[in-house]
Design an enzyme around this catalytic site. Structure first.
Site: not given
Ligand code: NAP
Length: 276
Positions: A67, A88, A103, A128, A130
């Site tokens: 991505k 994406n 997303d 998270g 990321g």
């Protein structure tokens, strides 16, 4: 009728359900399309994308780990892709790739529309830091959440993310090990890949506030450990990220074909397949 050529690029990519999802969208919207999986390591991604374009490909999806690479190959980025530093969804525009990131908006659509769980004024814990977390944060603030706490195994990465996205809204940062001190939350999002192997997440059952939703962005076996924890906690509802997968795909389809598909039958078909 022209046949539109599409593909999803990733490494690995054999598991991707995108061809199935887009075939159903095409049938529903009267769009003839061919959608394939193209495996590409980062070093050969640009070359394979160019081959796809030269053979008539005009719309592509991109998954892990490409991505960020995709965003760098684009001549133009949507605000969401620019903020995420990752794309994406790609659309060929005359002489360059336009990159979007669907997303975050896909996640919000799944929570608010499919799960009927309004995000406005909610206290959110994001596990998270990321690529998925980066894509989710601006969309969550756009949906009107009250505040966000990010807890990550590597706290420096969460801090860098919070700094990059400070304009989106108030973000508090914690190490994952200190999450028991974080308080209670209306929504707990698991955007880690811990469910794919490695050390499992260890979370206190007291994190969810009464009526909370626990949501794992993963699906299938990868979502099982977090959903099992959520089932034993005080959360009122839990979900995996299969609906997010379908919603981000619907937004990509809309970018390519100007029609937003009706997603519930596609999600139902995937759930049936998953249960079989
Ligand atoms: P990524 O960029 O590789 O980030 C992975 C994150 O997980 C990092 O924050 C990492 O922490 C953390 N992590 C990995 N193993 C861990 C462990 N054992 N314990 C605690 N933390 C751990 O991956 P991503 O692109 O953000 O994707 C994250 C998940 O979201 C994946 O499972 C992916 O499939 C899912 N996803 C779903 C959709 C959908 O459409 N449903 C879309 C995008 C992503 P460190 O920073 O400490 O390494």
């Amino acid at each position: 009728m022209p046949i539109h050529r599409h593909a999803v690029f990733g490494f690995p990519v054999a598991h991707s359900r995108s061809p199935f999802i887009h075939a159903m969208f095409g049938e529903q919207c009267g769009v003839a399309l061919r959608y394939e999986r193209i495996e590409a390591e980062p070093e050969v991604f640009a070359e394979k994308l160019e081959a796809f374009r030269s053979e008539g490909g005009r719309g592509a999806n991109v998954t892990l780990p490409l991505k960020e690479w995709a965003a760098r190959l684009c001549g133009e980025l949507s605000p969401a892709a620019k903020l995420a530093g990752a794309a994406n969804t790609l659309l060929w525009r005359e002489d360059h790739w336009y990159g979007d990131n669907t997303d975050g908006a896909g996640l919000v659509r799944d929570i608010e529309t499919n799960l009927r769980w309004p995000l406005h004024d909610r206290r959110v814990l994001l596990l998270g830091a990321g690529g998925a977390a980066r894509g989710a944060i601006p969309a969550l603030f756009d949906a009107g959440i009250a505040g966000l706490c990010i807890a990550n195994r590597t706290p420096e990465r969460a801090q860098a993310l919070a700094n990059d996205l400070a304009a989106a809204g108030p973000i508090r940062v914690l190490a994952l090990d200190d999450v028991s001190e974080a308080g209670r939350f209306d929504l707990i999002l698991n955007a880690t890949s811990a469910g794919r192997g490695g050390a499992p997440l260890e979370l206190p059952g007291t994190l969810p506030a009464p009526g909370a939703l626990c949501y794992d962005l993963s699906y299938g076996a990868a979502a099982a450990p977090f959903l099992s924890w959520a089932g034993k906690s005080e959360a009122a509802a839990r979900s995996d990220g299969l609906g997010m997968l379908v919603e981000q795909a619907a937004l990509a389809f809309a970018l390519w074909h100007g029609q937003l598909p009706h997603t519930p039958p596609v999600l139902a078909a995937l759930r049936k397949e998953q249960a079989a």
